[in-house]
Design an enzyme around this catalytic site. Structure first.
Site, short mmCIF file in Angstrom:
data_model
loop_
_atom_site.label_atom_id
_atom_site.label_comp_id
_atom_site.label_asym_id
_atom_site.label_seq_id
_atom_site.Cartn_x
_atom_site.Cartn_y
_atom_site.Cartn_z
N ARG A 52 -34.00 77.35 -17.26
CA ARG A 52 -32.48 77.15 -17.09
C ARG A 52 -31.76 78.64 -17.50
NH1 ARG A 52 -31.95 72.10 -20.68
NH2 ARG A 52 -33.36 73.62 -21.78
N TYR A 90 -45.84 68.38 -7.60
CA TYR A 90 -45.69 68.33 -9.17
C TYR A 90 -44.74 67.61 -9.89
CZ TYR A 90 -42.07 71.75 -8.90
OH TYR A 90 -40.86 72.36 -8.70
N CYS A 129 -37.57 67.74 -11.60
CA CYS A 129 -37.67 68.22 -12.97
C CYS A 129 -36.82 67.61 -13.79
CB CYS A 129 -37.30 69.99 -12.75
SG CYS A 129 -35.67 70.00 -11.99
N LYS A 166 -56.54 32.63 -22.92
CA LYS A 166 -57.37 32.11 -24.16
C LYS A 166 -58.08 30.88 -23.62
CE LYS A 166 -54.82 30.81 -27.66
NZ LYS A 166 -53.75 30.29 -28.21
N ARG A 223 -53.22 23.91 -27.57
CA ARG A 223 -53.01 25.24 -27.81
C ARG A 223 -52.36 26.04 -26.46
NH1 ARG A 223 -58.81 27.85 -29.32
NH2 ARG A 223 -57.31 29.31 -30.23
N HIS A 245 -27.48 65.42 -24.50
CA HIS A 245 -27.93 66.68 -24.73
C HIS A 245 -28.77 66.57 -25.93
CE1 HIS A 245 -27.61 70.92 -24.86
NE2 HIS A 245 -27.36 70.91 -26.23
N GLY A 294 -33.83 66.90 -9.00
CA GLY A 294 -33.14 66.89 -10.44
C GLY A 294 -32.67 65.63 -10.48
N THR A 295 -33.44 64.56 -11.12
CA THR A 295 -33.32 63.21 -10.98
C THR A 295 -32.12 62.60 -12.11
OG1 THR A 295 -35.37 63.05 -12.38
CG2 THR A 295 -35.50 62.56 -9.95
N ASN A 296 -32.07 63.69 -13.06
CA ASN A 296 -30.72 63.51 -14.05
C ASN A 296 -29.52 63.38 -13.12
OD1 ASN A 296 -32.69 63.49 -16.11
ND2 ASN A 296 -32.10 65.44 -17.01
N ASP A 297 -29.05 64.55 -12.57
CA ASP A 297 -27.97 64.54 -11.71
C ASP A 297 -28.05 63.61 -10.47
OD1 ASP A 297 -25.72 65.66 -12.90
OD2 ASP A 297 -26.83 67.71 -12.48
N GLY A 316 -48.73 34.71 -31.25
CA GLY A 316 -47.87 33.88 -32.12
C GLY A 316 -46.38 33.68 -31.51
N SER A 368 -36.80 70.80 -5.67
CA SER A 368 -37.23 70.16 -6.82
C SER A 368 -36.02 69.20 -7.13
CB SER A 368 -37.20 71.18 -8.12
OG SER A 368 -37.10 70.62 -9.32
N MET A 426 -45.78 31.42 -28.86
CA MET A 426 -45.67 30.24 -28.34
C MET A 426 -46.32 29.19 -29.57
SD MET A 426 -46.16 30.46 -24.38
CE MET A 426 -47.65 31.16 -24.43
N ARG A 469 -60.10 37.88 -27.17
CA ARG A 469 -59.42 38.64 -26.16
C ARG A 469 -59.49 40.00 -26.60
NH1 ARG A 469 -53.99 36.46 -28.99
NH2 ARG A 469 -54.40 37.53 -30.97
N ARG A 491 -33.77 78.52 -12.37
CA ARG A 491 -32.71 77.80 -11.84
C ARG A 491 -31.48 78.76 -12.36
NH1 ARG A 491 -30.38 72.25 -13.72
NH2 ARG A 491 -29.89 73.61 -15.70
N GLU A 509 -30.12 67.35 -6.02
CA GLU A 509 -29.84 66.28 -7.16
C GLU A 509 -28.20 65.94 -6.77
OE1 GLU A 509 -28.90 68.83 -10.62
OE2 GLU A 509 -28.56 70.63 -9.24
#
Ligand code: ADP
Ligand code: MG
Ligand code: MG
Length: 905
Positions: free
Chosen positions: A589, A881, A861, A28, A98, A483, A796-799, A107, A794, A109, A365, A648, A775
């Site tokens: 898969r 990728y 992946c 501001k 202000r 899942h 496997g970032t979940n595992d 809104g 590749s 503060m 703004r 896979r 993974e």
């Protein structure tokens, strides 16, 4: 004067600060300075820096020693420019105090208006303006704001619900209006207002124990302190949590000469946007009120008027527009908004006040906007040559694309509906439909072309068909990467999981939520972007049919370095992903063919494989299974013609496929020619305590090389057949859950043998890549060795996240919220890649792998492949990728382009 400058003046056509100083002056303060320098009409004032706020908190809420002198010096400047004096009995100046942070916290503060009205100044102001009604209107506003913001909130008074001073004073105001039969605040007479101010002051003492201060300087410093303290007000703190704004930034305080929109019918106040923030339409758009002060417009006390004729709607078409009511001022305002948009080259959100026929600018703004509006504005400004392509690419937040790809609940209709339950927002968009409790009911409804919402305790593979058929999904258990959530996002389905106050009675086909019973067929609406459940039909809207989207994405791709693939296991999903711009499949898969539609036959064969006792039995079953694998693999590679497809090998623990119902068991017993008892014991022998870390992935291939062999043969034969048919298949074979290069070598022997056999059989050369998923931390740590055999990795970032944290991703529902609320971890690592730990493993893996083979192809992946911050990480880490679900492909493309642009900036 101290060596640190804490106060920045603005007024006339000059300013000590400017628009680039947002960190120091808040958004501001910086923009008020900028507007001054641009020669726009801005009431003079000064801004106390955010650094001062930080100092103030460090000093146990004491002002720095020299602040007082600096404020006094700047106030003198304000007085001389405005030609009035603060606290003066004849010619009093009034001020506002202000708040303003680096990035806007609308809104969240506090602000105090009309500061400086007291016994000394009231009569002077009345004499000067000849308008006692206006003076007492300002005074009652000051008493209300000051007692609320300075005397109650800033003092940390925490009144009971409905007992706050503002509510109580508001109540008095209402009583007076009711007694006199007034509709609007503007009906109040001078005498009414005088009485009201007296009543307010009495109530302030009763409630807060202190009188409202009758001294201009005390009011000024009280207001400055209260704005500083509002940085740590409840609303501000929660907003910072949600928006990830650091607590250390602090707020600036802008003290500014008051201008008055409440001086009569020639005065007004308003809020406007240089373009429509919901649609992006290039029309000046806004709201205003005659004889009112700033807060009135946003507070919804009176229905505001439309700004101009072109943007009138059904609700306000009979109300007067500023364009007609005050044409000269409207023209001036219109020129200013155009000037501001030109200057900042982005849509502006502005606040203005008209005092006795003179226009004053109070704020500007960059305006917040919807995804659709962001896209439309970026393209429009690009086409008009106002911004360049890179800027256009940066103008849309990747997550905003989500809004463009899913139908959403119409916010207007949604705001009137009643939230009955809340869960995790797992799949974005909106869904409206009849509720059902079984997959079969969902499928049956879909066949009748009816929209349904499938409600389950939790989903399992046998539900897949029903999930596909349903329009929306709602589960009582599970987390964001459960899942159901994974699958729902993959299909772009609206989905809410982990909604724990659902009391489902499957037998009765009813559900009880907060004591109310609903039955199958009742209509629900889901907001999957917010995790909100409603028990009524809410209207939806579809924003995707925008031809500009396609054009925008083609510009995005010009700046992208990182490839974007998709996770898909069917020709339909593959096609969908290609339409969204996928350049290949990063994860196909194999096991997907055993779930859902058309899985009956292959699943029966797989069950035979699993429950076979001897190698011989298993080989027979595998021979029967192979054509099914070949067929699915072939269908998808055909659609992906010329683009790589990473297959896979079978990954899940085998017991997942063992039939649960007696009917299926009897069938299988017959086919295998064994007893039902045998089926049971063989099934039970597959039971594992911890299947996610059990006999799965490559471990199956080590124990049963023939299972690997069948898969390789099916893939190579599908490839050979497609080549003969004139297609260009590009298979990549991926071994899951590996921990050692020896596993890769072990399976590679099979691969080489089968490859040679198929080449010989078809008389052609088949090229392919052989690689692995990374993974498990051990594989990342041994990446240099893994790359001796693997041609690609590749991640496997979940595992990998699951194994790094030791958090089962299917069971996080029970504790994740506690971990987040107690700030033990800063965010859910299954949603956004934890760069400092999982990311470190990835970086090590990339370094190790490329040390061995500089050409090693590397991708990701996991679900993170579609998360913008994680995509940026993958870009920086030098991956080739990312691969994500089809609906997230555009998001990943945009995030990748933005990462590249940021890097070369
Ligand atoms: P917020 O950040 O919550 O928008 P502001 O500081 O912008 O708070 O103040 C809210 C409203 O108060 C403004 O929109 C404006 O209408 C009014 N206001 C603030 N300062 C002044 C002033 N100096 N003169 C007249 N009105 C003011
Ligand atoms: Mg404002
Ligand atoms: Mg895995």
């Amino acid at each position: 004067m101290s060596e640190i400058k804490r106060v920045y003046f603005f007024g006339g056509k000059t300013a000590e600060g400017n628009g680039s100083m947002k960190n120091l002056l808040g958004g501001k303060g910086a923009n008020l300075a900028e507007m001054c320098s641009l020669g726009m009409p801005v009431p003079a004032g000064f801004t106390i820096t955010t650094e001062t706020c930080v100092e103030y908190y460090k000093n146990n809420m004491q002002y720095p020693a020299n602040l007082k002198e600096e404020v006094e010096a700047s106030l003198k400047n304000v007085e001389s420019i405005m030609g009035m004096k603060y606290g003066d009995a004849e010619n009093p100046l009034l001020l506002s105090s202000r708040s303003g942070a680096r990035s806007s916290m609308p809104g969240m503060m506090e602000t105090v208006l009309n500061i400086g009205l007291c016994s000394d100044t009231i009569q002077g102001l009345i004499k000067k303006t000849g308008n006692p009604r206006f003076v007492y209107d300002a005074y009652r506003r000051l008493i209300m704001m000051y007692s609320d913001v300075v005397m109650e909130k800033a003092e940390g008074v925490d009144p009971k619900e409905g007992k706050g001073i503002r509510v109580q004073l508001d109540h008095i105001l209402h009583q007076v209006k009711e007694k006199k039969g007034y509709k609007s605040d503007t009906d109040l007479s001078t005498e009414d207002l005088i009485e009201l101010c007296d009543a307010f002051k009495v109530r302030v003492i009763e409630v807060l124990g202190n009188p409202f201060p009758d001294n201009a300087l005390e009011q000024l410093w009280g207001s400055i302190g209260a704005v500083l303290k509002s940085w740590n007000g409840k609303r501000a703190i929660s907003y910072r949590r949600i928006e990830n704004i650091p607590d250390e930034w602090g707020t600036a305080v802008t003290v500014q000469a008051m201008v008055f929109g409440n001086m009569g019918d020639n005065s007004a106040t308003g809020v406007a946007f240089s373009r429509n923030p919901a649609t992006g339409e290039n029309k000046f758009y806004g709201e205003w009120l005659v004889n009112a002060q700033g807060e009135d417009v946003v507070a919804g006390i009176r229905t505001p008027n439309p700004l101009n004729e072109a943007t009138k709607n059904n609700q306000n078409k009979s109300l007067p527009s500023l364009e007609i009511a005050m044409p000269v001022i409207y023209k001036e305002l219109d020129a200013i908004q155009k000037g501001l948009e030109d200057h900042f080259t982005d849509m502006q959100d502005i606040e203005f006040t008209i005092q006795n026929g003179k226009l004053w600018m109070l704020q500007c703004r960059v305006g917040k906007r919807t995804g659709l509006a962001a896209l439309n504005m970026a393209m429009d400004m690009l086409h008009k040559g106002r911004i360049d392509e890179k800027t256009a690419v940066m103008r849309v937040a990747p997550v905003q694309l989500d809004e463009l790809l899913h139908p959403i609940l119409d916010p207007k209709s949604e705001s009137k509906a009643n939230v009955i339950a809340k869960g995790l927002p797992a799949g974005p968009g909106g869904s409206v439909g009849r509720i059902v409790f079984t997959a079969e009911a969902a499928v049956a409804a879909a066949e009748r072309k009816e929209k349904v919402i499938l409600i389950r305790e939790e989903t399992n593979p046998e539900d897949v068909e029903g999930m596909r058929a349903a329009d929306g999904l709602l589960t009582a258990r599970g987390g964001m990467t459960s899942h159901a959530a994974l699958v729902a996002r993959g299909w772009g389905k609206c989905c809410i999981v982990g909604c724990d106050n659902l009391n489902i009675n499957l037998k009765a086909k009813t559900i009880i939520i907060k004591g109310k019973t609903y039955k199958e067929g009742d209509i629900f609406s889901l907001n999957g972007s917010k995790g909100l459940v409603y028990d009524s039909a809410i209207e939806t809207m579809d924003a995707s049919e925008n031809p500009r989207f396609v054009e925008y994405m083609s510009i995005v791709d010009k700046y992208r370095v990182l490839g974007v693939r998709t996770n898909a296991d069917t020709p339909e999903d593959a096609l969908n992903a290609i339409n969204f711009g996928a350049e290949g499949i990063g994860l196909f898969r194999i096991e997907h063919m055993f779930y859902g539609i058309n899985s009956e036959q292959p699943l029966a064969k797989l069950r035979k494989v699993i429950l076979s006792k001897s190698l011989e039995e298993r080989m027979t079953a595998l021979t029967e299974l192979e054509p099914f694998i070949k067929q699915t693999v072939k269908g998808t590679m055909k659609v992906m013609n010329g683009k790589p497809v990473t297959f896979r090998l079978l990954d899940p623990p085998l017991h997942e496929f063992v039939p649960q119902s007696d009917e299926k068991r009897i069938e299988l017993a017959k086919e295998l020619n064994i007893s039902l008892e045998d089926i049971r014991t063989r099934g039970e022998s597959l039971h594992e305590i911890n299947p996610m870390m059990g006999h799965r992935g490559v471990r199956l291939g080590i124990t049963y090389p023939e299972i690997t062999e069948t898969q390789f043969r099916a893939i190579f034969e599908a490839t050979a057949e497609l080549m003969q048919e004139g297609f260009e298949p590009q298979p990549e074979l991926m071994i899951p859950v590996t921990i050692s290069v020896k596993e890769l070598d072990n399976q590679k022997v099979i691969c080489d043998r089968v490859h040679a056999q198929v080449e010989k059989k078809f008389g052609i050369k088949i090229s392919y890549l052989y690689g692995t998923m990374i993974e498990i931390p051990r594989a990342a740590l041994l990446a240099d060795e893994m790359a001796q055999t693997a041609q690609f990795f590749s991640f496997g970032t979940n595992d990998l996240t699951q194994m790094t944290y030791g958090f089962s991703r299917d069971d996080i529902g029970g504790f994740m919220n506690d971990y987040l609320n107690n700030k033990i971890i800063p965010f859910d690592p299954f949603q956004s890649l934890d760069q400092s730990t999982v990311g470190k493993l990835i970086e090590m893996g990339i370094k190790g792998g490329r040390n061995t083979n500089s050409k090693l192809k590397i991708g990701i992946c996991g679900e993170h492949g579609g998360d913008p911050a994680s995509v940026e990480f993958c870009h920086k880490a030098g991956m080739n990728y990312v691969s994500c679900s089809p609906f997230r492909v555009p998001i990943a493309r945009l995030a990748a382009a933005q990462a590249a642009i940021k890097e070369y900036k």
